[in-house]
Motif scaffolding. Structure first.
Motif, mmCIF file in Angstrom:
data_model
loop_
_atom_site.group_PDB
_atom_site.id
_atom_site.type_symbol
_atom_site.label_atom_id
_atom_site.label_comp_id
_atom_site.label_asym_id
_atom_site.label_seq_id
_atom_site.Cartn_x
_atom_site.Cartn_y
_atom_site.Cartn_z
ATOM 1 N N CYS A 60 0.805 -1.233 0.000
ATOM 2 C CA CYS A 60 0.000 0.000 0.000
ATOM 3 C C CYS A 60 0.831 1.274 0.000
ATOM 4 O O CYS A 60 0.322 2.352 -0.278
ATOM 5 C CB CYS A 60 -0.941 0.003 1.199
ATOM 6 S SG CYS A 60 -0.096 0.022 2.801
ATOM 7 N N GLY B 243 -0.405 4.960 1.197
ATOM 8 C CA GLY B 243 -1.858 4.916 1.375
ATOM 9 C C GLY B 243 -2.634 5.989 0.645
ATOM 10 O O GLY B 243 -3.855 6.086 0.807
ATOM 11 N N ASP C 119 -5.369 4.543 -1.616
ATOM 12 C CA ASP C 119 -6.462 4.015 -0.797
ATOM 13 C C ASP C 119 -7.354 5.145 -0.298
ATOM 14 O O ASP C 119 -8.588 5.036 -0.313
ATOM 15 C CB ASP C 119 -5.899 3.247 0.394
ATOM 16 C CG ASP C 119 -5.043 2.070 -0.024
ATOM 17 O OD1 ASP C 119 -5.398 1.400 -1.004
ATOM 18 O OD2 ASP C 119 -4.011 1.823 0.614
ATOM 19 N N LEU C 120 -6.728 6.224 0.154
ATOM 20 C CA LEU C 120 -7.488 7.383 0.627
ATOM 21 C C LEU C 120 -8.384 7.922 -0.485
ATOM 22 O O LEU C 120 -9.563 8.239 -0.255
ATOM 23 C CB LEU C 120 -6.522 8.472 1.105
ATOM 24 C CG LEU C 120 -7.149 9.791 1.554
ATOM 25 C CD1 LEU C 120 -8.042 9.583 2.776
ATOM 26 C CD2 LEU C 120 -6.059 10.817 1.863
ATOM 27 N N VAL D 101 -11.513 5.871 -1.134
ATOM 28 C CA VAL D 101 -12.550 6.130 -0.133
ATOM 29 C C VAL D 101 -13.241 7.461 -0.411
ATOM 30 O O VAL D 101 -14.473 7.543 -0.470
ATOM 31 C CB VAL D 101 -11.951 6.129 1.288
ATOM 32 C CG1 VAL D 101 -12.987 6.598 2.315
ATOM 33 C CG2 VAL D 101 -11.457 4.736 1.658
ATOM 34 N N HIS E 151 -7.864 -2.494 3.672
ATOM 35 C CA HIS E 151 -6.785 -2.799 4.607
ATOM 36 C C HIS E 151 -5.488 -2.859 3.816
ATOM 37 O O HIS E 151 -5.322 -3.704 2.933
ATOM 38 C CB HIS E 151 -7.035 -4.128 5.316
ATOM 39 C CG HIS E 151 -6.005 -4.456 6.351
ATOM 40 N ND1 HIS E 151 -5.824 -3.686 7.482
ATOM 41 C CD2 HIS E 151 -5.075 -5.462 6.419
ATOM 42 C CE1 HIS E 151 -4.859 -4.210 8.220
ATOM 43 N NE2 HIS E 151 -4.375 -5.282 7.590
ATOM 44 N N TYR F 184 2.780 4.510 5.343
ATOM 45 C CA TYR F 184 1.387 4.876 5.589
ATOM 46 C C TYR F 184 1.202 5.661 6.885
ATOM 47 O O TYR F 184 0.182 6.322 7.074
ATOM 48 C CB TYR F 184 0.497 3.625 5.600
ATOM 49 C CG TYR F 184 0.909 2.592 6.623
ATOM 50 C CD1 TYR F 184 0.578 2.730 7.963
ATOM 51 C CD2 TYR F 184 1.629 1.457 6.245
ATOM 52 C CE1 TYR F 184 0.960 1.784 8.903
ATOM 53 C CE2 TYR F 184 2.012 0.506 7.171
ATOM 54 C CZ TYR F 184 1.682 0.679 8.501
ATOM 55 O OH TYR F 184 2.067 -0.253 9.435
ATOM 56 N N LEU G 266 -10.182 3.066 6.346
ATOM 57 C CA LEU G 266 -8.792 2.695 6.087
ATOM 58 C C LEU G 266 -8.132 2.114 7.324
ATOM 59 O O LEU G 266 -8.186 2.697 8.404
ATOM 60 C CB LEU G 266 -7.993 3.921 5.639
ATOM 61 C CG LEU G 266 -8.414 4.582 4.327
ATOM 62 C CD1 LEU G 266 -7.585 5.837 4.085
ATOM 63 C CD2 LEU G 266 -8.264 3.615 3.169
#
Length: 287
Positions: free
Chosen positions: A60, A63, A66-67, A70, A79, A87, A107
């Motif tokens: 990841c 992150g 991933d952020l 979302v 995850h 991260y 997250l």
């Protein structure tokens, strides 16, 4: 990291913390918040409902992608795992680049030991994603890791992998921030390459400066990226497909992107043209 009950309660009451993309000033952040997230959503969002699926991000990094999934695409459970702890910078990065007061509870992140199994540690996930990670994994760990990730995925789930640049492509050394000679890593000795990196002066492309740069300093970062170059596993697109199918995955779709460049005469015949020109692979797998 931030998926605790207090944050979950705050979000149920008031929603995710406000954010403002107009504040983005860092090009590394922009590339991963916009482009990378758009690509991941395009590939995996077409086969899974991102808003309800449970995701695992293998490798990841900081992150940021991933952020974005979302905030921009409504993902509710990601995850992220990585052998580094980049991260942990995400709360500060999100505050500086988006004006966010807190990271969404959707997250969670975890540090893992290279090669340590993940299966059985958590509930099965609906989707797995990995962005420019598997070229950095030791070769002898690839097959066990793919088998482990297969065991982490529910039947009917999907696995999206992206790798760029592939090792034999013009800038497959991952050293382009310091060395812009195509295929130089296949033409020069390690000693000669290191001298190019060591002697580099001036700024580097802002889109290539990650948030770990400050941890190393100018000279330390040169040493770090050269060490990363030396540890690349030289994985090809064909090998990636073979390893994942051997682990039990089924290929749903793949796309290989080639560069349009003249191959140096010194490399013709040493490697297949396709290998030298194939810069990137997108691979969607199912279980």
């Amino acid at each position: 990291m931030n998926g605790n009950w207090l944050h979950s309660l705050q979000e149920r009451l008031w929603g995710v913390a406000p954010w403002d993309a107009s504040k983005i000033s860092d090009e590394w952040f922009r590339a991963h918040f916009e482009y990378a997230a758009d690509v991941v959503n395009h590939w995996i969002g077409g086969v899974l409902d991102v808003r309800s699926a449970r995701f695992l991000n293998f490798g990841c990094g900081d992150g940021i992608t991933d952020l974005s999934l979302v905030l921009r695409y409504g993902a509710t459970s990601i995850h992220g795992v990585d052998i580094r702890r980049e991260y942990t910078k995400l709360p500060r990065i999100a505050r500086e680049q988006l004006g966010m007061r807190r990271i969404p509870s959707a997250l969670t992140f975890e540090s893992i030991t290279p090669g340590a199994p993940l299966a059985g540690q958590r509930a099965l996930v609906d989707g797995i994603m990995s962005w420019s990670t598997f070229e950095h994994v030791q070769r002898d760990q690839l097959a066990p890791i793919f088998a482990d990730l297969h065991a982490c995925l529910r039947p009917g789930g999907y696995f999206f992998i992206q790798i760029e640049p592939l090792f034999y492509s013009p800038f497959g050394s991952h050293l382009r921030r310091y060395d812009d000679v195509p295929w130089h890593h296949l033409l020069a000795s390690e000693e000669a390459l290191w001298q190019v990196i060591k002697n580099h002066q001036g700024p580097i492309d802002a889109a290539e400066v990650d948030f770990g740069f400050a941890d190393f300093g100018v000279d330390g970062y040169k040493e770090f990226v050269f060490k990363e170059y030396r540890s690349l596993n030289r994985l090809t697109a064909d090998e990636l497909v073979d390893l994942t199918t051997q682990a039990g995955f089924h290929v749903v779709r793949q796309e290989r992107r080639n560069v349009e460049m003249e191959i140096p005469s010194a490399l013709r015949g040493r490697y297949p043209d396709e290998l030298l020109l194939n810069n990137e692979i997108f691979l969607l797998l199912s279980k």
